[in-house]
Scaffold this active site. Structure first.
Site, PDB file in Angstrom:
ATOM      1  N   CYS A 111       0.728  -1.264  -0.008  1.00 31.13           N
ATOM      2  CA  CYS A 111       0.397   0.233  -0.170  1.00 31.13           C
ATOM      3  C   CYS A 111       0.745   0.951   0.029  1.00 31.13           C
ATOM      4  O   CYS A 111       2.390   0.727   0.459  1.00 31.13           O
ATOM      5  CB  CYS A 111      -0.572  -0.170   1.451  1.00 31.13           C
ATOM      6  SG  CYS A 111      -0.241   0.232   3.053  1.00 31.13           S
ATOM      7  N   ALA A 135       3.094   1.595   2.973  1.00 35.12           N
ATOM      8  CA  ALA A 135       4.581   1.037   2.943  1.00 35.12           C
ATOM      9  C   ALA A 135       5.522   1.790   1.500  1.00 35.12           C
ATOM     10  O   ALA A 135       6.860   0.945   2.146  1.00 35.12           O
ATOM     11  CB  ALA A 135       4.217  -0.929   2.266  1.00 35.12           C
ATOM     12  N   ARG A 186      13.052  -5.293   6.507  1.00 34.11           N
ATOM     13  CA  ARG A 186      13.449  -4.824   4.759  1.00 34.11           C
ATOM     14  C   ARG A 186      14.795  -4.591   5.156  1.00 34.11           C
ATOM     15  O   ARG A 186      15.590  -4.267   3.749  1.00 34.11           O
ATOM     16  CB  ARG A 186      12.624  -4.142   4.786  1.00 34.11           C
ATOM     17  CG  ARG A 186      12.817  -3.138   2.798  1.00 34.11           C
ATOM     18  CD  ARG A 186      12.413  -2.523   1.614  1.00 34.11           C
ATOM     19  NE  ARG A 186      12.456  -1.466   0.415  1.00 34.11           N
ATOM     20  CZ  ARG A 186      13.097  -1.296  -0.228  1.00 34.11           C
ATOM     21  NH1 ARG A 186      13.334  -0.341   0.692  1.00 34.11           N
ATOM     22  NH2 ARG A 186      13.238  -1.223  -1.455  1.00 34.11           N
ATOM     23  N   HIS A 239       5.360   6.313  -2.873  1.00 36.94           N
ATOM     24  CA  HIS A 239       6.800   6.804  -3.090  1.00 36.94           C
ATOM     25  C   HIS A 239       6.675   7.968  -3.649  1.00 36.94           C
ATOM     26  O   HIS A 239       7.694   9.040  -3.582  1.00 36.94           O
ATOM     27  CB  HIS A 239       7.625   5.488  -4.368  1.00 36.94           C
ATOM     28  CG  HIS A 239       7.888   4.024  -4.318  1.00 36.94           C
ATOM     29  ND1 HIS A 239       7.441   3.335  -4.744  1.00 36.94           N
ATOM     30  CD2 HIS A 239       8.462   3.236  -2.862  1.00 36.94           C
ATOM     31  CE1 HIS A 239       7.310   2.011  -4.621  1.00 36.94           C
ATOM     32  NE2 HIS A 239       7.868   1.740  -3.333  1.00 36.94           N
TER      33      HIS A 239
END
Lengths: 493, 74
Positions: A62, A65, A96, A195
């Site tokens: 999403c 994220a 991550r 992003h």
């Protein structure tokens, strides 16, 4: 197994699509394609960045994220508040593997989870007061933080909290940057919009902080590494190469990065983009506003590294160009030894990839350096400009799949029978149970780094270790083995 | 009226980028292309056409508003 021809691949796609209802079939058909490297533009063959269909298994994330997990999270000296219910931050915490230097909880906060832990009353009465209080608490408990970012989870947008106002007030009170990020998970179709939102937040709240301040001494060789998240130490093994060729790396975005580095980025001479998907927005902005050119590079595998080093050096003077040649020469013996050792063990093996961001195209070169072939690739959340760049890297008549569903991917694998699959944790155990060697290519399966010459050695070792592991011979039950005559097996029982 | 980011590539050709559409194309022709007057109809390599208000040549890279004339698709 021999490679599929164009007709066979097309037939395979049709066969896989057959199970869908009419409307779904029509939609999914646009996302699956047979590669034709002669095409200039991917929009002739593939559609991407569209909403996933309800009912199919997608592995997309999403917007939260994309912002908290990818772009903002790795900035180590800031505290990133997961603003909303506790789960989003807690279940994604430290997964991550963005490595960093620092003392966690003192001057670095990468693997910690800060959350406003929304309860019913916060949803009903709003969470702004709680947020303001949290930031003062943070300042008291972690005085060495260099700033705070507020990463919105879904409810923030739904209840309409004014986090910008709270951020401005808090920023004055603690005299540090406080960045509100409107990355509510429901925005957009995948993490890709996250992003973009994160890039825009950096543009609006961080990048201008040192405009007009010329106190930072610059050199003609200043560069910024953008879109390297230091997964397993990737940015470090990239940075050493750039520094060895004579460049000065001023900023790392955002793996092992700091907010000070980001603020100084507008002073650099060139932006180097590794992950184009997640950071091209800010690079384009800096090009327009600060006239800083940017180029994409690829540090996977010696062929692409040499190509990229020369491409970067070509934008500087002779000393850097000589430096690039020197670096390539220096590591030559090292990477040739790696290839000599692993190529015979991996030659001719076929790989299918399904990852996000840059890897579906960037790692192809590294596999080819080891004599392997990538027969299928796809992006979770790529856009058409990603596929434009991918079709040239892939072989003719190979499979390309966008936002592939669980069913499609399994069927493709059953037919194409790759020797290795590189994808994420959600696919890993399915394919391992099918008896196919698998590498988790989002976080390098707890290994890494894979960037740079040092990373290539690790990459080659990991691929060999996975592919040639004797365990794969034990996966199939004896009576299903092809070379066993069922009657003989029965007789021996 | 999409916002278009314009920049020159290494060969001096104009690159046309529309973030919302992931459209990254080379501009084949620009109607007015001189320092004093720039703009008008711009034909992209994919066949689509856009229109910019004629103006003094901007300092590339720059973001401008364009009008879409022809999508280039039959």
């Amino acid at each position: 197994m021999a490679a599929l021809t164009r007709e066979e691949t097309e037939a395979l796609i049709q066969e896989v699509l057959e199970v869908y209802p009419e409307a779904a079939k029509k939609d999914r058909a646009k996302h699956l394609a047979v590669n034709d490297p002669t095409l200039e533009k991917s929009n002739k063959c593939i559609t991407s960045n569209r909403k996933s269909l309800p009912g199919v298994m997608t592995v997309r994330g999403c917007a939260y994220a994309g912002s908290k997990g990818v772009v903002w999270g790795p900035i180590k000296d800031m505290i990133h508040i997961s603003h909303g219910p506790v789960g989003c931050g807690q279940y994604s915490r430290a997964g991550r593997r963005n490595y960093y230097v620092g003392t966690t909880g003192v001057n670095a906060f990468g693997t910690m989870n800060f959350t406003s832990d929304f309860q019913e009353k916060d949803i009903v009465f709003g969470g702004d007061k709680k947020l303001a209080k949290i930031m003062l608490e943070i300042e008291e408990l972690f005085p060495l933080n260099k700033g705070i970012s507020i990463q919105s989870e879904c409810p923030i947008g739904l209840i309409g909290d004014d986090i910008e106002a709270v951020a401005k007030k808090a920023s004055k009170a603690i005299d540090k940057p406080v960045v509100p990020v409107r990355c509510e998970g429901f925005r957009g179709v995948s993490q890709s919009l996250g992003h973009h939102i994160a890039n825009d937040a950096i543009r609006d709240w961080v990048l201008e902080n040192r405009d007009g301040d010329e106190s930072f001494p610059t050199t003609p060789y200043d560069v910024a590494v953008i879109g390297d998240y230091n997964i397993g130490g990737d940015a470090w093994s990239s940075r050493t190469l750039l520094e060895e060729m004579g460049l000065r790396v001023v900023a790392q975005w955002s793996g092992d990065g700091t907010i000070a580095e980001m603020e100084k980025t507008p002073k650099v001479k060139l932006n180097l983009i590794h992950c184009y998907r997640s950071m091209n927005y800010i690079a384009r902005h800096m090009e327009e506003k600060y006239k800083i050119p940017w180029i994409e590079y690829n540090f996977f595998g010696p062929t692409k590294i040499a190509e990229s080093l020369r491409k970067i050096a070509a934008l500087f003077d002779e000393t850097i160009q000589a430096g690039a040649e020197r670096v390539i020469e220096r590591y030559k013996a090292e990477y040739e030894a790696v290839i000599a050792k692993y190529k015979p063990r991996l030659q001719g093996k076929r790989v299918m990839l399904y990852v996000g961001g840059l890897r579906p195209r960037h790692v192809i070169g590294a596999y080819e350096d080891l004599g392997m072939e990538v027969v299928g690739t796809g992006y979770e959340f790529g856009h058409n400009d990603d596929y434009d760049r991918t079709i040239k890297e892939m072989g003719n008549a190979t499979l390309i799949y966008d936002d592939v569903t669980g069913y499609e991917f399994e069927e493709f694998v059953k037919r194409v029978k790759p020797d290795l699959i590189g994808s994420g944790i959600k696919e890993k155990y399915i394919f391992q149970k099918m008896g196919i060697p698998f590498r988790q290519m989002h976080s390098w399966d707890y290994s890494g780094p894979y960037h740079g010459y040092d990373g290539f050695a690790i990459f080659a070792r990991d691929m060999d270790m996975t592919l040639n592991n004797p365990c794969w011979k034990q996966v199939q039950v004896p009576w299903k083995k092809a070379d066993n005559d069922p009657i003989a097996v029965a007789a021996s029982a | 009226m999409p916002s278009v980011m314009l920049k020159k590539n290494a060969e001096g050709k104009l690159i046309f980028y529309v973030p919302k559409k992931d459209l990254e194309e080379i501009a084949e022709t620009v109607e007015f292309d001189s320092p004093e007057l720039w703009g008008g109809e711009v034909l992209l390599s994919d066949g689509s056409k856009y229109y910019f208000e004629p103006q003094a040549q901007p300092d590339f890279p720059v973001t401008l508003r364009a009008k879409r004339l022809d999508s280039g698709e039959e």
